[in-house]
Design a protein around this motif. Structure first.
Motif, PDB file in Angstrom:
ATOM      1  N   LEU A   1      46.777  27.342  29.513  1.00 50.69           N
ATOM      2  CA  LEU A   1      47.534  27.555  30.941  1.00 50.69           C
ATOM      3  C   LEU A   1      46.847  29.055  31.259  1.00 50.69           C
ATOM      4  N   LEU A   2      47.456  29.368  30.171  1.00 52.55           N
ATOM      5  CA  LEU A   2      46.737  31.269  29.910  1.00 52.55           C
ATOM      6  C   LEU A   2      45.280  31.295  29.627  1.00 52.55           C
ATOM      7  N   ASP A   3      44.860  30.512  29.189  1.00 51.50           N
ATOM      8  CA  ASP A   3      43.429  30.549  28.941  1.00 51.50           C
ATOM      9  C   ASP A   3      42.894  30.401  30.257  1.00 51.50           C
ATOM     10  N   GLU A   4      42.875  29.137  30.651  1.00 50.04           N
ATOM     11  CA  GLU A   4      42.708  29.175  32.573  1.00 50.04           C
ATOM     12  C   GLU A   4      42.743  30.351  33.141  1.00 50.04           C
ATOM     13  N   ILE A   5      43.975  30.899  33.104  1.00 45.95           N
ATOM     14  CA  ILE A   5      44.048  31.820  34.154  1.00 45.95           C
ATOM     15  C   ILE A   5      43.491  33.276  33.722  1.00 45.95           C
ATOM     16  N   TRP A   6      43.345  33.172  32.810  1.00 42.09           N
ATOM     17  CA  TRP A   6      42.477  34.526  32.752  1.00 42.09           C
ATOM     18  C   TRP A   6      40.589  34.309  32.844  1.00 42.09           C
ATOM     19  N   TRP A   7      39.695  33.074  32.834  1.00 44.18           N
ATOM     20  CA  TRP A   7      39.000  32.897  32.820  1.00 44.18           C
ATOM     21  C   TRP A   7      38.304  33.395  34.382  1.00 44.18           C
ATOM     22  N   ASN A   8      39.642  33.506  35.890  1.00 44.75           N
ATOM     23  CA  ASN A   8      39.667  34.771  36.670  1.00 44.75           C
ATOM     24  C   ASN A   8      40.016  35.839  37.159  1.00 44.75           C
ATOM     25  N   LEU A   9      40.942  35.673  36.059  1.00 49.63           N
ATOM     26  CA  LEU A   9      41.266  37.394  35.703  1.00 49.63           C
ATOM     27  C   LEU A   9      40.399  38.225  35.156  1.00 49.63           C
ATOM     28  N   GLU A  10      40.042  37.850  34.848  1.00 51.28           N
ATOM     29  CA  GLU A  10      38.230  38.177  33.904  1.00 51.28           C
ATOM     30  C   GLU A  10      37.462  38.597  35.120  1.00 51.28           C
ATOM     31  N   TRP A  11      37.076  37.880  36.269  1.00 50.75           N
ATOM     32  CA  TRP A  11      36.241  37.702  37.486  1.00 50.75           C
ATOM     33  C   TRP A  11      37.047  39.009  38.347  1.00 50.75           C
ATOM     34  N   MET A  12      38.918  38.941  38.212  1.00 50.32           N
ATOM     35  CA  MET A  12      38.809  40.001  39.568  1.00 50.32           C
ATOM     36  C   MET A  12      38.927  40.965  38.732  1.00 50.32           C
ATOM     37  N   LEU A  13      38.534  41.263  37.540  1.00 51.11           N
ATOM     38  CA  LEU A  13      38.767  42.901  36.579  1.00 51.11           C
ATOM     39  C   LEU A  13      37.681  43.349  37.709  1.00 51.11           C
ATOM     40  N   SER A  14      36.024  42.893  37.739  1.00 56.36           N
ATOM     41  CA  SER A  14      35.053  43.179  38.649  1.00 56.36           C
ATOM     42  C   SER A  14      35.133  43.207  39.366  1.00 56.36           C
ATOM     43  N   MET A  15      36.552  43.162  39.923  1.00 53.21           N
ATOM     44  CA  MET A  15      36.186  43.804  41.509  1.00 53.21           C
ATOM     45  C   MET A  15      36.739  45.171  41.973  1.00 53.21           C
ATOM     46  N   GLN A  16      37.023  45.591  40.690  1.00 57.63           N
ATOM     47  CA  GLN A  16      37.790  46.632  41.239  1.00 57.63           C
ATOM     48  C   GLN A  16      37.304  48.279  40.875  1.00 57.63           C
ATOM     49  N   ASP A  17      36.830  48.648  42.363  1.00 55.32           N
ATOM     50  CA  ASP A  17      36.122  49.952  42.313  1.00 55.32           C
ATOM     51  C   ASP A  17      36.770  50.792  40.918  1.00 55.32           C
ATOM     52  N   PRO A  18      35.479  50.881  39.387  1.00 52.03           N
ATOM     53  CA  PRO A  18      35.351  52.187  38.697  1.00 52.03           C
ATOM     54  C   PRO A  18      36.107  53.176  39.202  1.00 52.03           C
ATOM     55  N   SER A  19      35.370  53.534  39.768  1.00 48.97           N
ATOM     56  CA  SER A  19      35.141  54.870  40.530  1.00 48.97           C
ATOM     57  C   SER A  19      36.993  55.482  41.434  1.00 48.97           C
ATOM     58  N   ASP A  20      37.404  54.877  41.513  1.00 45.18           N
ATOM     59  CA  ASP A  20      38.237  54.761  42.599  1.00 45.18           C
ATOM     60  C   ASP A  20      39.968  53.965  42.084  1.00 45.18           C
ATOM     61  N   GLY A  21      39.340  52.453  42.054  1.00 49.82           N
ATOM     62  CA  GLY A  21      40.665  51.798  41.401  1.00 49.82           C
ATOM     63  C   GLY A  21      41.148  50.939  42.902  1.00 49.82           C
ATOM     64  N   GLY A  22      39.605  51.209  43.823  1.00 45.78           N
ATOM     65  CA  GLY A  22      40.586  50.303  45.225  1.00 45.78           C
ATOM     66  C   GLY A  22      39.397  49.042  44.537  1.00 45.78           C
TER      67      GLY A  22
END
Length: 588
Positions: free
Chosen positions: A230-251
């Motif tokens: 269950l957590l392995d599958e969730i991580w597949w999506n979480l890892e993508w979500m992390l890439s959607m954060q602008d590193p310059s400001d956190g939005g």
């Protein structure tokens, strides 16, 4: 003349023989409605006949035809929004495992059904495995998916910055990498709002039933590690979500999308450019909430996911701080399209307010960090009643987290947890008023307002989860029984006679609005997916067989308003069926 009388006698004899055979082996009548997966030995067993009769019914063994139970059908029950009447067929006293059918002499017999232990085990695994089949950016392998294997599509390593999202550091048309994640629904795009909600409900499943989740293996590529599938599958999506954060400001960017929906083609055939679209406060707060929750859930699994817990917590804090600075940055696609090109026409996931997102994010950050600075936001946005959680109002996810962690919360937050629990029980009780007269013997489906776009998840599954929470809080068996009845409704005891999950039951959707299924050249749909359900709004413009609210469903590919799949609906259903499986598997 003698031949004439002989012929008449022969005809009469044949007629009598046919009548006798019909009594011995009556025809199958599809007006019987019941959970098509079957029944637990120790739980209530109810079928419904979608017409009115009176008198006795018989339960017979499939192989021998022997009567093992008989009873009387109920008095007719009238729908609140149509002229339809039904009768209920109760046989809870039959507890012997086996395969049976129902017979009413003047109606005929039902299709077979089973009474067995571990009734929801296969369905639970399939509902979770559906997320693997929905993965973006990777090959789906035959070892794990069988005939539903497919090559990788949408690597998303060269995603463009849409002009609406441009900054000095990341100008328009510059490229970023944002791979992995789940395709959102029947389309091929990825949306933070819906992903955050879906991750939140699946993480809640793990927090509520950790031992059960640790025992479930669904054969995905990560199954050999030390982390629950269950957590392995969730991580597949979480890892993508992390890439959607602008590193310059956190939005956080609202979505990763093509300008318009692709056709019913394979992922490898898609040619449109893919963009990340402007940041929004709702996407950023949904990100903050789900990352804070994931941080505490993944903390014990450092061996497989080193430093991930701390990384997600820091990302959550930065996102929350961005939202505090941009509280009015609500996504408005029409307004955006008036100012930037290319215009975007894919799913908007728009919202009129971010108060519920602030409530959820602050709640998860407080539970994870214990930092009192989040308490004021929790208090400010605490709703006055329990609200079923949907992507457009996530307050219920926060209330569920407060209830779940009630024993760990101190003083003021503990009081808020108690209040959330009382609100949920009040909601559950309100749903049970008059349930004894329900046409399909379920709390869900008695009002025309129960049927809308995504109702199988957003109301039926959601309400079932609320009953399970009420049961956990009170140990009152009424709530568990009615949680099971709502699942019975989804799996066949309803006005259409459909089991609304692909690949299960004797009558389930064959043509969901799902590009992966429509383009793979396989007759059967991908299994384990819940479809949206009856929707008299019929926003897709299709011709439905009926506009009676609980019958307004059609199993055709174009019907995205009644027959689409979506990760948020799948997340709710996965929680629901797994929680029932976990709760009922040890009850004898």
């Amino acid at each position: 003349m003698k031949n004439h009388y002989l012929n008449v006698s022969v005809c009469a004899l044949i007629t009598l023989l046919f009548a006798a055979c019909a009594k011995i082996n009556p025809p199958v009548n599809e007006l019987y409605r019941f959970n098509q997966l079957g029944f637990y030995p120790s739980e209530e067993k109810i079928a419904v006949l979608d017409t009115v009769v009176s008198g006795p019914f018989y339960i017979k063994e499939l192989n021998s035809g022997k009567v093992v139970y008989e009873g009387l059908v109920s008095q007719p029950r009238l729908s609140a929004f149509s002229e339809k009447e039904t009768v209920v067929i109760p046989f809870s006293q039959l507890r012997t495992k086996g395969t049976y059918f129902i017979e009413i002499p003047e109606v005929g017999k039902s299709l077979p059904f089973e009474i067995k232990d571990s009734l929801f085990s296969s369905l639970s695994k399939a509902s979770l495995k559906a997320f693997y089949l929905q993965r973006s950016g990777t090959a789906i392998e035959a070892e794990f998916a069988g005939k539903w294997e497919r090559p990788a599509g949408h690597p998303d390593t060269l995603v463009r910055i849409h002009p609406s999202a441009a900054t000095a550091v990341r100008p328009a048309e510059s490229l970023i990498s944002s791979p992995k994640g789940w395709y959102d629904a029947g389309d091929y795009n990825k949306y933070i709002v819906n992903s955050g909600f879906t991750v939140g409900i699946l993480l809640s499943l793990y927090e509520d039933y950790p031992q059960y989740a640790q025992s479930v293996s669904v054969q995905i590529p990560e199954s050999a590690n030390q982390t629950p599938d269950l957590l392995d599958e969730i991580w597949w999506n979480l890892e993508w979500m992390l890439s959607m954060q602008d590193p310059s400001d956190g939005g956080v960017y609202h979505k990763l999308t093509t300008p318009s929906f692709e056709g019913m083609i394979k992922p490898t055939e898609c040619k449109q450019p893919r963009y990340v679209i402007e940041k929004s406060v709702t996407a950023t707060l949904d990100f903050a909430a789900s990352m804070a929750q994931a941080s505490r859930v993944f903390a014990p699994f450092e061996k497989d996911y080193p430093e991930v817990s701390q990384k997600m917590l820091q990302a959550s804090i930065r996102a929350f701080n961005w939202a505090l600075q941009h509280p009015d940055a609500l996504y408005n696609q029409r307004k955006m399209n008036a100012n930037f090109k290319p215009a975007v026409s894919t799913g908007g996931y728009e919202d009129r307010s971010a108060t519920d997102e602030f409530f959820w994010a602050a709640t998860e950050l407080y539970i994870t960090t214990g930092n009192d600075k989040y308490t004021s936001y929790v208090k400010e946005y605490l709703p006055e009643s329990f609200i079923l959680p949907v992507w457009g109002n996530v307050s219920g996810l926060a209330q569920m987290s407060l209830i779940r962690h009630r024993d760990k919360l101190e003083k003021e937050m503990g009081s808020l947890s108690d209040s959330a629990g009382k609100q949920l029980i009040n909601y559950a009780d309100s749903c049970l008023a008059g349930v004894e007269l329900a046409p399909y013997a379920a709390a869900y489906g008695r009002s025309s307002k129960d049927f809308f776009w995504g109702c199988n998840s957003d109301k039926a599954s959601n309400q079932g989860i609320a009953f399970l929470y009420a049961y956990r809080l009170t140990n009152d068996r009424r709530y568990l029984t009615n949680a099971l009845h709502s699942m019975d409704y989804l799996l066949g005891r309803n006005a259409t006679g459909y089991c609304y999950v692909t690949g299960f039951g004797h009558k389930s959707p064959l043509n969901p609005h799902h590009r992966l299924a429509a383009s793979d050249g396989i007759d059967e749909p991908l299994p384990g997916f819940l479809v949206g359900g009856p929707n008299p709004g019929k926003q897709d413009g299709c011709e439905y067989p009926s506009l009676v609210p609980d019958e307004a469903y059609i199993d055709i590919l174009p019907s995205y308003a009644s027959n689409e799949i979506a990760i948020n609906w799948q997340g709710m259903f996965t929680y629901y069926v797994m929680a029932l499986d976990a709760t009922l598997r040890d009850i004898k």
